[in-house]
Design a protein around this motif. Structure first.
Motif, PDB file in Angstrom:
ATOM      1  N   VAL A  59       0.908  -1.263   0.115  1.00 28.35           N
ATOM      2  CA  VAL A  59      -0.062   0.096   0.081  1.00 28.35           C
ATOM      3  C   VAL A  59       0.964   1.181  -0.053  1.00 28.35           C
ATOM      4  CG1 VAL A  59      -1.767   1.250   1.279  1.00 28.35           C
ATOM      5  CG2 VAL A  59      -1.713  -1.139   1.113  1.00 28.35           C
ATOM      6  N   LEU A  60       0.433   2.290  -0.843  1.00 32.02           N
ATOM      7  CA  LEU A  60       1.260   3.584  -0.564  1.00 32.02           C
ATOM      8  C   LEU A  60       0.139   4.729  -0.492  1.00 32.02           C
ATOM      9  CD1 LEU A  60       2.478   4.744  -4.310  1.00 32.02           C
ATOM     10  CD2 LEU A  60       0.947   2.909  -3.779  1.00 32.02           C
ATOM     11  N   ASN A  61       0.498   5.824  -0.057  1.00 33.91           N
ATOM     12  CA  ASN A  61      -0.388   6.836   0.377  1.00 33.91           C
ATOM     13  C   ASN A  61      -0.405   7.924  -0.795  1.00 33.91           C
ATOM     14  OD1 ASN A  61      -0.900   6.476   2.834  1.00 33.91           O
ATOM     15  ND2 ASN A  61       1.087   7.109   3.548  1.00 33.91           N
ATOM     16  N   ALA A  62       0.466   7.832  -1.919  1.00 35.57           N
ATOM     17  CA  ALA A  62       0.514   8.829  -2.809  1.00 35.57           C
ATOM     18  C   ALA A  62       0.799   8.114  -4.335  1.00 35.57           C
ATOM     19  CB  ALA A  62       1.594  10.028  -2.786  1.00 35.57           C
ATOM     20  N   CYS A  63       0.205   8.801  -5.285  1.00 31.05           N
ATOM     21  CA  CYS A  63       0.540   8.196  -6.659  1.00 31.05           C
ATOM     22  C   CYS A  63       0.089   9.319  -7.651  1.00 31.05           C
ATOM     23  CB  CYS A  63      -0.050   6.974  -7.145  1.00 31.05           C
ATOM     24  SG  CYS A  63      -0.240   6.448  -8.697  1.00 31.05           S
ATOM     25  N   GLY A  64       0.719  10.191  -7.915  1.00 25.79           N
ATOM     26  CA  GLY A  64       0.429  11.258  -8.889  1.00 25.79           C
ATOM     27  C   GLY A  64      -0.044  10.915 -10.146  1.00 25.79           C
ATOM     28  N   SER A  65       0.251   9.894 -10.855  1.00 26.31           N
ATOM     29  CA  SER A  65      -0.352   9.293 -11.850  1.00 26.31           C
ATOM     30  C   SER A  65      -1.525   9.140 -11.938  1.00 26.31           C
ATOM     31  CB  SER A  65       0.652   8.500 -12.734  1.00 26.31           C
ATOM     32  OG  SER A  65       2.003   8.901 -13.016  1.00 26.31           O
ATOM     33  N   ALA A  66      -1.959   8.064 -11.092  1.00 22.43           N
ATOM     34  CA  ALA A  66      -3.275   7.735 -10.925  1.00 22.43           C
ATOM     35  C   ALA A  66      -4.052   8.690 -10.242  1.00 22.43           C
ATOM     36  CB  ALA A  66      -3.194   6.205  -9.554  1.00 22.43           C
ATOM     37  N   THR A  67      -3.697   9.513  -9.482  1.00 20.15           N
ATOM     38  CA  THR A  67      -4.456  10.639  -9.043  1.00 20.15           C
ATOM     39  C   THR A  67      -4.969  11.621 -10.385  1.00 20.15           C
ATOM     40  OG1 THR A  67      -3.330  10.742  -6.895  1.00 20.15           O
ATOM     41  CG2 THR A  67      -4.502  12.785  -7.539  1.00 20.15           C
ATOM     42  N   ARG A  68      -4.043  11.852 -11.155  1.00 20.92           N
ATOM     43  CA  ARG A  68      -4.501  12.468 -12.246  1.00 20.92           C
ATOM     44  C   ARG A  68      -5.394  11.658 -13.192  1.00 20.92           C
ATOM     45  NH1 ARG A  68       1.277  13.043 -13.361  1.00 20.92           N
ATOM     46  NH2 ARG A  68       0.920  12.315 -15.538  1.00 20.92           N
ATOM     47  N   GLY A  69      -5.259  10.475 -13.408  1.00 20.41           N
ATOM     48  CA  GLY A  69      -6.242   9.701 -14.015  1.00 20.41           C
ATOM     49  C   GLY A  69      -7.561   9.512 -13.442  1.00 20.41           C
ATOM     50  N   ALA A  70      -7.637   9.366 -12.092  1.00 20.55           N
ATOM     51  CA  ALA A  70      -8.922   9.421 -11.446  1.00 20.55           C
ATOM     52  C   ALA A  70      -9.740  11.106 -11.540  1.00 20.55           C
ATOM     53  CB  ALA A  70      -8.587   9.061  -9.796  1.00 20.55           C
ATOM     54  N   ALA A  71      -8.885  11.904 -11.468  1.00 21.43           N
ATOM     55  CA  ALA A  71      -9.299  13.302 -11.609  1.00 21.43           C
ATOM     56  C   ALA A  71     -10.039  13.489 -13.100  1.00 21.43           C
ATOM     57  CB  ALA A  71      -8.378  14.268 -11.385  1.00 21.43           C
ATOM     58  N   ASP A  72      -9.169  12.867 -14.112  1.00 15.22           N
ATOM     59  CA  ASP A  72      -9.825  12.852 -15.321  1.00 15.22           C
ATOM     60  C   ASP A  72     -11.138  12.237 -15.586  1.00 15.22           C
ATOM     61  OD1 ASP A  72      -8.981  13.360 -18.286  1.00 15.22           O
ATOM     62  OD2 ASP A  72      -9.361  11.525 -18.303  1.00 15.22           O
ATOM     63  N   LEU A  73     -11.292  11.118 -15.026  1.00 16.74           N
ATOM     64  CA  LEU A  73     -12.395  10.360 -14.830  1.00 16.74           C
ATOM     65  C   LEU A  73     -13.650  11.074 -14.176  1.00 16.74           C
ATOM     66  CD1 LEU A  73     -13.125   6.568 -14.101  1.00 16.74           C
ATOM     67  CD2 LEU A  73     -14.123   8.207 -13.020  1.00 16.74           C
ATOM     68  N   LEU A  74     -13.441  11.778 -13.080  1.00 16.26           N
ATOM     69  CA  LEU A  74     -14.368  12.348 -12.271  1.00 16.26           C
ATOM     70  C   LEU A  74     -14.882  13.663 -13.114  1.00 16.26           C
ATOM     71  CD1 LEU A  74     -12.834  11.950  -8.738  1.00 16.26           C
ATOM     72  CD2 LEU A  74     -14.875  10.941  -9.562  1.00 16.26           C
ATOM     73  N   MET A  75     -13.776  14.450 -13.617  1.00 15.45           N
ATOM     74  CA  MET A  75     -14.290  15.671 -14.441  1.00 15.45           C
ATOM     75  C   MET A  75     -15.008  15.115 -15.782  1.00 15.45           C
ATOM     76  SD  MET A  75     -10.709  17.697 -14.294  1.00 15.45           S
ATOM     77  CE  MET A  75      -9.733  18.024 -12.732  1.00 15.45           C
ATOM     78  N   ASN A  76     -14.713  13.955 -16.193  1.00 16.30           N
ATOM     79  CA  ASN A  76     -15.394  13.818 -17.667  1.00 16.30           C
ATOM     80  C   ASN A  76     -16.972  13.226 -17.032  1.00 16.30           C
ATOM     81  OD1 ASN A  76     -13.470  14.092 -19.349  1.00 16.30           O
ATOM     82  ND2 ASN A  76     -12.692  12.209 -19.388  1.00 16.30           N
ATOM     83  N   GLU A  77     -17.058  12.628 -15.928  1.00 17.77           N
ATOM     84  CA  GLU A  77     -18.493  12.309 -15.351  1.00 17.77           C
ATOM     85  C   GLU A  77     -19.257  13.744 -15.333  1.00 17.77           C
ATOM     86  OE1 GLU A  77     -17.723   8.206 -13.074  1.00 17.77           O
ATOM     87  OE2 GLU A  77     -17.888   9.849 -12.151  1.00 17.77           O
ATOM     88  N   SER A  78     -18.837  14.661 -14.628  1.00 19.51           N
ATOM     89  CA  SER A  78     -19.239  15.693 -13.804  1.00 19.51           C
ATOM     90  C   SER A  78     -19.307  16.912 -14.930  1.00 19.51           C
ATOM     91  CB  SER A  78     -18.998  16.095 -12.719  1.00 19.51           C
ATOM     92  OG  SER A  78     -17.602  16.527 -12.716  1.00 19.51           O
ATOM     93  N   ASN A  79     -18.713  16.902 -16.253  1.00 19.41           N
ATOM     94  CA  ASN A  79     -18.466  18.006 -17.178  1.00 19.41           C
ATOM     95  C   ASN A  79     -17.878  19.297 -16.155  1.00 19.41           C
ATOM     96  OD1 ASN A  79     -18.602  19.124 -19.457  1.00 19.41           O
ATOM     97  ND2 ASN A  79     -20.323  20.035 -19.179  1.00 19.41           N
ATOM     98  N   ALA A  80     -16.648  18.881 -15.326  1.00 16.42           N
ATOM     99  CA  ALA A  80     -16.209  19.960 -14.587  1.00 16.42           C
ATOM    100  C   ALA A  80     -14.725  20.051 -15.034  1.00 16.42           C
ATOM    101  CB  ALA A  80     -16.269  19.389 -13.121  1.00 16.42           C
ATOM    102  N   THR A  81     -14.190  21.130 -14.401  1.00 14.20           N
ATOM    103  CA  THR A  81     -12.728  21.328 -14.605  1.00 14.20           C
ATOM    104  C   THR A  81     -11.927  21.515 -13.621  1.00 14.20           C
ATOM    105  OG1 THR A  81     -13.064  23.982 -14.619  1.00 14.20           O
ATOM    106  CG2 THR A  81     -13.087  22.775 -16.792  1.00 14.20           C
ATOM    107  N   GLN A  82     -12.493  21.034 -12.381  1.00 13.65           N
ATOM    108  CA  GLN A  82     -11.993  21.071 -11.019  1.00 13.65           C
ATOM    109  C   GLN A  82     -12.864  19.738 -10.124  1.00 13.65           C
ATOM    110  OE1 GLN A  82     -10.542  24.583  -9.179  1.00 13.65           O
ATOM    111  NE2 GLN A  82     -11.688  23.652  -7.138  1.00 13.65           N
ATOM    112  N   VAL A  83     -11.796  19.157  -9.561  1.00 14.45           N
ATOM    113  CA  VAL A  83     -12.427  18.206  -8.567  1.00 14.45           C
ATOM    114  C   VAL A  83     -11.433  18.005  -7.267  1.00 14.45           C
ATOM    115  CG1 VAL A  83     -13.757  16.637 -10.147  1.00 14.45           C
ATOM    116  CG2 VAL A  83     -11.617  16.274  -9.647  1.00 14.45           C
TER     117      VAL A  83
END
Length: 261
Positions: A62-86
């Motif tokens: 387990v790890l506490n930080a992953c910059g690449s996967a955080t960006r990926g999750a943010a991209d998914l969430l923004m696409n879902e909500s049509n937002a530019t910030q999450v």
């Protein structure tokens, strides 16, 4: 998904039980029998953010930080909500993510931890110059990092040297290992030995930590292009506050994982 070739798997468990265990991570991470990835992130429902993210290395740790996967999750969430910030919650706290005009994702990665006990190290030392050959620097971005500054990366055996440093007794939780060649004050070339993962094409948290340690050493300006084997990300740090990581993410495929039968 991947970020400049640094590939990760997102498991969406926001409306269901989280099925992920260390054994399952190792099975899915196998590039011959599973899916294959450097890290796995689980998205969970969250009361005070758009999602709660849990991260795993390919070896099931387990790890506490992953910059690449955080960006990926943010991209998914923004696409879902049509937002530019999450906002997402991780082991680093609440992190704000924004989409830039170019389509890249910027993540507030939180403040780097610079004290020896925060990295952590096994004993009190100056984290700007550890008592190892080559005098590397160390910091934590929620996971431990050790940065070597070298004149030339061309003939460096990253795997051979990285394996030894990752498991050195000075690092009780092991460490990510960076080898940095400074091209100029705004551009570095970075190669990585990733704790629990091997040699990736890139790493968001390693890019942040390498830039932070270079800025602390006085070698770099506050905005740095970090060139990994898979591509370039931008890291910004004013020397006081949070680190900002900006880079692209790409969806490779999506689907449903069964029990393998």
């Amino acid at each position: 998904m991947h970020a400049n070739g640094d590939d990760f798997l997102l498991v969406d468990s926001r409306d269901k039980h989280n099925p992920v265990t260390s054994d399952l991570v190792r099975y899915l991470a196998d590039r011959n029998h599973g899916i294959g990835f450097n890290q796995l992130a689980v998205l969970l429902a969250c009361d005070d953010a758009d999602a709660h993210l849990l991260f795993w290395n390919a070896d099931g740790s387990v790890l506490n930080a992953c910059g690449s996967a955080t960006r990926g999750a943010a991209d998914l969430l923004m696409n879902e909500s049509n937002a530019t910030q999450v906002t997402v919650r991780t082991g680093r706290g609440l992190l704000t993510c924004e989409r830039t005009s170019s389509g890249a994702i910027t993540v507030d990665m939180g403040e780097p931890l610079l004290g020896w006990a925060d990295v952590p190290l096994a004993e009190a030392q100056d984290t700007l110059a550890l008592s190892l050959a080559g005098k590397p620097a160390a910091c934590s971005m929620g996971n431990p990092h050790c940065t070597y500054f070298v004149d030339d990366l061309a003939h460096l055996d990253v795997a051979a040297q990285g394996t030894v440093i990752e498991t050195h007794p000075l690092f009780p939780r092991k460490t990510n290992v960076h080898f940095v060649q400074v091209i100029n004050r705004r551009h570095i070339r970075l190669r990585i030995w990733e704790r629990g993962g091997g040699v990736p094409l890139g790493s968001g948290s390693c890019s942040c930590a390498a830039a932070v340690n270079g800025i602390r050493r006085g070698l770099l300006d506050s905005t740095v292009e970090v060139e990994c084997d898979g591509g370039i990300v931008t890291v910004q740090w004013d020397g006081i506050g949070p680190v900002f990581l900006t880079g692209p993410v790409t969806r490779s495929f999506s689907g449903i994982v069964t029990d393998g039968n």
